[in-house]
Design a protein around this motif. Structure first.
Motif, PDB file in Angstrom:
ATOM      1  N   PHE A 131      -9.168  -1.077  -6.432  1.00 41.97           N
ATOM      2  CA  PHE A 131      -8.165  -0.844  -5.391  1.00 41.97           C
ATOM      3  C   PHE A 131      -7.917  -2.122  -4.586  1.00 41.97           C
ATOM      4  O   PHE A 131      -6.778  -2.531  -4.358  1.00 41.97           O
ATOM      5  CB  PHE A 131      -8.640   0.282  -4.470  1.00 41.97           C
ATOM      6  N   VAL A 186       0.798  -1.223   0.000  1.00 37.29           N
ATOM      7  CA  VAL A 186       0.000   0.000   0.000  1.00 37.29           C
ATOM      8  C   VAL A 186       0.832   1.275   0.000  1.00 37.29           C
ATOM      9  O   VAL A 186       0.290   2.344  -0.095  1.00 37.29           O
ATOM     10  CB  VAL A 186      -0.967   0.056   1.198  1.00 37.29           C
ATOM     11  N   VAL A 244      -6.701   7.292  -4.597  1.00 37.98           N
ATOM     12  CA  VAL A 244      -7.669   6.538  -3.790  1.00 37.98           C
ATOM     13  C   VAL A 244      -7.272   6.571  -2.323  1.00 37.98           C
ATOM     14  O   VAL A 244      -8.104   6.780  -1.430  1.00 37.98           O
ATOM     15  CB  VAL A 244      -7.773   5.083  -4.307  1.00 37.98           C
ATOM     16  N   LEU A 268      -4.969  -0.846  -9.717  1.00 40.28           N
ATOM     17  CA  LEU A 268      -4.762   0.571 -10.049  1.00 40.28           C
ATOM     18  C   LEU A 268      -3.287   0.872 -10.264  1.00 40.28           C
ATOM     19  O   LEU A 268      -2.424   0.257  -9.634  1.00 40.28           O
ATOM     20  CB  LEU A 268      -5.301   1.445  -8.911  1.00 40.28           C
ATOM     21  N   ASP A 269      -3.009   1.821 -11.149  1.00 40.76           N
ATOM     22  CA  ASP A 269      -1.614   2.244 -11.284  1.00 40.76           C
ATOM     23  C   ASP A 269      -1.264   3.140 -10.101  1.00 40.76           C
ATOM     24  O   ASP A 269      -2.116   3.496  -9.284  1.00 40.76           O
ATOM     25  CB  ASP A 269      -1.374   2.962 -12.630  1.00 40.76           C
ATOM     26  N   ASP A 270       0.027   3.479 -10.004  1.00 41.67           N
ATOM     27  CA  ASP A 270       0.500   4.195  -8.816  1.00 41.67           C
ATOM     28  C   ASP A 270      -0.237   5.509  -8.585  1.00 41.67           C
ATOM     29  O   ASP A 270      -0.628   5.840  -7.466  1.00 41.67           O
ATOM     30  CB  ASP A 270       2.002   4.471  -8.938  1.00 41.67           C
ATOM     31  N   GLY A 275      -5.980  -4.579  -6.408  1.00 41.96           N
ATOM     32  CA  GLY A 275      -4.626  -4.162  -6.759  1.00 41.96           C
ATOM     33  C   GLY A 275      -4.452  -3.870  -8.239  1.00 41.96           C
ATOM     34  O   GLY A 275      -3.379  -4.080  -8.798  1.00 41.96           O
ATOM     35  N   SER A 325      -6.700  -0.791   3.725  1.00 40.32           N
ATOM     36  CA  SER A 325      -7.035  -1.770   2.685  1.00 40.32           C
ATOM     37  C   SER A 325      -6.697  -3.187   3.110  1.00 40.32           C
ATOM     38  O   SER A 325      -6.794  -4.106   2.329  1.00 40.32           O
ATOM     39  CB  SER A 325      -6.348  -1.484   1.342  1.00 40.32           C
ATOM     40  N   SER A 365       2.535   3.990  -1.656  1.00 40.05           N
ATOM     41  CA  SER A 365       2.275   4.383  -3.029  1.00 40.05           C
ATOM     42  C   SER A 365       3.253   5.438  -3.514  1.00 40.05           C
ATOM     43  O   SER A 365       3.183   6.585  -3.093  1.00 40.05           O
ATOM     44  CB  SER A 365       0.850   4.919  -3.119  1.00 40.05           C
ATOM     45  N   ARG A 418      -3.224   6.544  -9.655  1.00 42.23           N
ATOM     46  CA  ARG A 418      -4.627   6.372  -9.284  1.00 42.23           C
ATOM     47  C   ARG A 418      -4.732   5.807  -7.855  1.00 42.23           C
ATOM     48  O   ARG A 418      -5.586   6.230  -7.083  1.00 42.23           O
ATOM     49  CB  ARG A 418      -5.282   5.413 -10.295  1.00 42.23           C
ATOM     50  N   ARG A 419      -3.834   4.864  -7.510  1.00 40.10           N
ATOM     51  CA  ARG A 419      -3.876   4.271  -6.185  1.00 40.10           C
ATOM     52  C   ARG A 419      -3.615   5.337  -5.128  1.00 40.10           C
ATOM     53  O   ARG A 419      -4.207   5.352  -4.058  1.00 40.10           O
ATOM     54  CB  ARG A 419      -2.822   3.163  -6.078  1.00 40.10           C
ATOM     55  N   ASP A 420      -2.717   6.259  -5.443  1.00 46.30           N
ATOM     56  CA  ASP A 420      -2.429   7.312  -4.489  1.00 46.30           C
ATOM     57  C   ASP A 420      -3.633   8.240  -4.300  1.00 46.30           C
ATOM     58  O   ASP A 420      -3.929   8.679  -3.196  1.00 46.30           O
ATOM     59  CB  ASP A 420      -1.214   8.117  -4.970  1.00 46.30           C
TER      60      ASP A 420
END
Lengths: 349, 163
Positions: free
Chosen positions: B12, A17, B25, B17-19, B15, A95, A19, B21-23
């Motif tokens: 999310f 997680v 979220v 999502l790209d970096d 797993g 998450s 990022s 987009r994940r950030d």
């Protein structure tokens, strides 16, 4: 669940997680109220001591956002923390259903180092994460301007809990920022009734070494480095399974752990190879930096959340030269070669 | 980003999502209790639906080797089928040739062995994986930092940790 599995689980989940992204920039610091508050170092230390006490004795929970910047790349991690007096904090990486237990923050030893290495002042009041807060600054002695700022603490005016903590490198850039974006405070336990040794909080393992034992370790050939550059002082040493010596250093704001063991690096070590100190080191950068290398017949693993320049200075002063190797003679080499051929012919080897 | 995560919550949790987009979220989740609850429900659901892979018996290799040994002939065969051994009388030329060949083989063998042995033996390898996740946790526990992350390069085999 065994401790090992728990440790691996937490580390693995953290990697999932965390990022790395340009979007994870550090949130701007709240503007300070009006003129600077004139304050003595004693007042600032008293506030931080109160923060440490409050973090231990109160029941509190919150969501913490941590942004760590390495190689110019910010990485964000979001945690949910629930603290119960005496049991440490339950930390859940967002998450995930799993959780781990963390120790209390703002340890007294680290607070002593902080006060010893930096000039501490209460500089202003402000609002942080919706709470009235007092700001304590840690400045590098004798350094003026932005380069002198080493750390900032935002303390909740009502509870003294640390709402936000920023650590700055020598150029005035934030290298690590952790903020409680929401905070719920529950009951307060009397300080005298809290048993800090109870509960399942993550605590250091291995045998803690006192000064006399450290001297004996040194006499036995173990490298016991007392200080590292940038004012990092050895504040704790532990021996794990009689194989790994852990040396922990801090200046009160940043910490660095050095794990030393006999033997060379394995053949395949993850990380980016870089020439440093006359040898090759392997660097893995995340929110925490890990550097591994061989030197003087030992394997060194450095783990730190300190600014990169501090980590690099520490790596440079530690041994990197390969251990002296002597040829073991023609007969011995021939025997090894024939043994290798024999092993190829042996289907059970 | 819209008011809530919507389909991004599922992506999310999976797993996907790209970096960047994940950030985004993660940033949203830090502030939105509703989406945090949704993500938690999705995680639980995924956990319930996940089935464990069947276990491979640990002694499978041993049993296969045992089976191979059982079917291998124990003797070269009936004695009567062996070809009679005939000792030939050696001549002077033959002896010289055999001596030369033997000498060459010994030299070749020794040279090959030295070549295979390579440089002097390497020192012993560190007993504990220097990239052990346990080191990170020990650091966290000693430094009183929250143990929240591992460096991005994950050890090739985390099971190599000795602790």
């Amino acid at each position: 669940m065994s401790r090992l599995r728990l440790l691996l689980l937490v580390a693995g989940l953290g990697a999932l997680v965390t990022s790395p992204a340009a979007h994870a920039a550090v949130a701007p610091a709240p503007e300070l109220d009006g003129a600077l508050v004139a304050s003595s170092s004693t007042r600032a230390v008293a506030l931080l001591e109160s923060a440490a006490r409050s973090a231990r004795t109160r029941t509190w929970s919150g969501t913490q956002q941590v942004v760590s910047t390495r190689s110019g790349e910010p990485r964000r991690t979001v945690l949910e923390i629930q603290h119960t007096p005496g049991s440490g904090s339950t930390v859940r990486v967002l998450s995930s259903l799993d959780h781990a237990l963390a120790p209390d923050v703002l340890d007294d030893k680290l607070l002593t180092l902080l006060a010893g290495h930096y000039d501490l002042r209460v500089v202003a009041g402000t609002v942080c994460a919706g709470h009235r807060a007092r700001v304590v600054e840690a400045r590098r002695p004798g350094v003026t301007g932005p380069a002198g700022l080493a750390g900032r603490f935002w303390l909740d005016a009502a509870t003294d809990l640390v709402l936000r903590r920023d650590v700055f490198d020598g150029t005035g850039a934030v290298v690590r920022s952790s903020t409680l974006v929401n905070l719920t405070v529950g009951r307060t336990a009397p300080a005298t009734s809290v048993d800090y040794t109870a509960g399942e909080a993550v605590r250091p393992t291995g045998q803690r070494l006192d000064e006399e034992q450290l001297t004996l370790m040194e006499a036995a050939g173990w490298p016991v480095v007392r200080t590292l550059p940038s004012g990092l002082e050895l504040f704790e040493a532990r021996l794990h399974d009689e194989q790994v010596l852990q040396l922990s250093y801090s200046d009160g704001l940043s910490t660095l752990s050095l794990f030393v063991q006999k033997g060379e690096l394995p053949d395949h070590v993850p990380g980016v190879a870089r020439s440093m100190g006359g040898g090759t080191v392997r660097i893995s950068s995340g929110s925490t930096e890990r550097v591994v290398w061989s030197g003087d017949g030992r394997t060194w693993t450095l783990v730190s959340d300190a600014p990169e320049s501090m980590v690099q200075d520490a790596v440079l002063v530690l041994p990197h030269a390969p251990a002296a190797v002597t040829d073991d003679g023609v007969l011995s080499r021939a025997w090894r070669g024939m043994s290798r051929v024999g092993s190829w012919l042996n289907p059970f080897e | 980003m819209s008011a809530h995560l919507g389909h991004a919550a599922t992506a999310f949790v999976d797993g996907e999502l790209d970096d960047g987009r994940r950030d985004e979220v993660l940033g949203h989740l830090a502030h939105c209790m509703s989406c945090r609850s949704e993500v938690e429900v999705l995680r639980r659901l995924k956990l319930v639906l996940r089935t464990d892979a069947p276990e491979v018996p640990t002694d499978l290799t041993a049993r296969l080797i045992a089976a191979t040994v059982l079917v291998r002939p124990a003797s070269p065969g009936p004695a009567g089928r062996r070809r009679p051994h005939v000792r030939r009388r050696s001549t002077g030329h033959g002896r010289l040739r055999r001596t030369a060949v033997s000498g060459a083989l010994v030299a070749l063998g020794l040279g090959g062995a030295l070549s295979l042995a390579g440089p002097p033996a390497r020192g012993p390898v560190a007993p504990v994986d220097p990239t052990s996740a346990g080191f990170l946790l020990e650091h966290s526990a000693t430094s009183h930092e929250v143990p929240f992350t591992e460096p991005d390069v994950v050890p090739a085999s985390s099971s190599r940790s000795s602790r």
